[in-house]
Design an enzyme around this catalytic site. Structure first.
Site, mmCIF file in Angstrom:
data_model
loop_
_atom_site.group_PDB
_atom_site.id
_atom_site.type_symbol
_atom_site.label_atom_id
_atom_site.label_comp_id
_atom_site.label_asym_id
_atom_site.label_seq_id
_atom_site.Cartn_x
_atom_site.Cartn_y
_atom_site.Cartn_z
ATOM 1 N N HIS A 59 0.840 -1.194 0.000
ATOM 2 C CA HIS A 59 0.000 0.000 0.000
ATOM 3 C C HIS A 59 0.878 1.247 0.000
ATOM 4 O O HIS A 59 2.087 1.156 0.193
ATOM 5 C CB HIS A 59 -0.984 0.008 1.180
ATOM 6 C CG HIS A 59 -0.387 0.213 2.525
ATOM 7 N ND1 HIS A 59 0.332 -0.755 3.195
ATOM 8 C CD2 HIS A 59 -0.415 1.284 3.349
ATOM 9 C CE1 HIS A 59 0.712 -0.289 4.372
ATOM 10 N NE2 HIS A 59 0.274 0.949 4.491
ATOM 11 N N HIS A 61 0.772 5.661 1.066
ATOM 12 C CA HIS A 61 0.122 6.841 1.643
ATOM 13 C C HIS A 61 0.708 8.041 0.926
ATOM 14 O O HIS A 61 1.909 8.083 0.635
ATOM 15 C CB HIS A 61 0.392 6.971 3.136
ATOM 16 C CG HIS A 61 -0.112 5.833 3.948
ATOM 17 N ND1 HIS A 61 -1.450 5.595 4.157
ATOM 18 C CD2 HIS A 61 0.556 4.849 4.608
ATOM 19 C CE1 HIS A 61 -1.602 4.521 4.911
ATOM 20 N NE2 HIS A 61 -0.390 4.052 5.200
ATOM 21 N N TYR A 147 11.723 4.348 0.019
ATOM 22 C CA TYR A 147 10.542 4.676 -0.790
ATOM 23 C C TYR A 147 9.668 5.698 -0.073
ATOM 24 O O TYR A 147 8.510 5.447 0.234
ATOM 25 C CB TYR A 147 9.748 3.406 -1.104
ATOM 26 C CG TYR A 147 10.612 2.285 -1.606
ATOM 27 C CD1 TYR A 147 11.158 2.329 -2.884
ATOM 28 C CD2 TYR A 147 10.913 1.191 -0.793
ATOM 29 C CE1 TYR A 147 11.977 1.304 -3.346
ATOM 30 C CE2 TYR A 147 11.716 0.165 -1.255
ATOM 31 C CZ TYR A 147 12.250 0.232 -2.531
ATOM 32 O OH TYR A 147 13.052 -0.778 -2.986
#
Length: 177
Positions: A59, A61, A147
């Protein structure tokens, strides 16, 4: 059918959580360069400013700000997701519904969105973005996760390099808590 309500605020700043359909996959970090290209392509077509981002294996954000007069988050996410998906070979399981709709089985259809209300809310969500790799046990410090926009914020003087360091005993050899 669910009744999703979105706040459409032209020029708004938003926090998002976007998930892979199969949460055990690592596509986002294994193909981070392709995801970066998908963001670049979407930004060229429909400009927006990425204020903070973290990409985890399953996932991501993100906090972004739209241009004045523009409230179109949905088409930006559709472009990011489809551009990324088209670059990957088909190998995922797909439901009959996804096959009928000619959809890939990479992303969850929906995403979670929050309209940023003020500077304190922005700071809270940017902190949440940057602490996420530590929270999920992927890194001992926010600075160790490659990342993320964290180092950009360190360079701007917002965070010290050792911000959000986990206690050593809380991070196992595999990076899980």
């Amino acid at each position: 059918m669910s009744n999703y309500r979105r706040l459409w605020v032209p020029g708004g700043t938003y926090f998002f959580t976007v998930n892979l359909l199969e949460r055990r996959r690592r596509l986002l970090v294994d193909h981070a360069d392709l995801l970066r290209d998908a963001f670049r392509t979407a930004r060229a077509a429909r400009p927006f400013d990425v204020l903070a981002i973290v990409v985890l294996p399953d996932h991501l954000h993100c906090v972004w700000r739209l241009p004045d007069g523009d409230a179109d988050n949905a088409n930006r996410w559709a472009q990011i997701k489809s551009t990324f998906s088209r670059t990957l070979p088909i190998g995922e399981r797909r439901s009959p519904q996804r096959i009928a709709r000619r959809e890939r089985g990479i992303w969850q259809r929906r995403y979670w969105e929050h309209l940023i209300r003020d500077e304190a809310d922005l700071r809270h969500h940017v902190d949440y973005v940057h602490i996420n790799p530590v929270k999920h046990g992927h890194a001992a410090r926010s600075a160790d996760w490659p990342y993320s926009s964290f180092r950009r914020w360190v360079s701007a003087g917002v965070y010290p390099l050792d911000w959000a360091a986990a206690e050593p005993e809380l991070v196992s050899v595999r990076g899980e808590r």
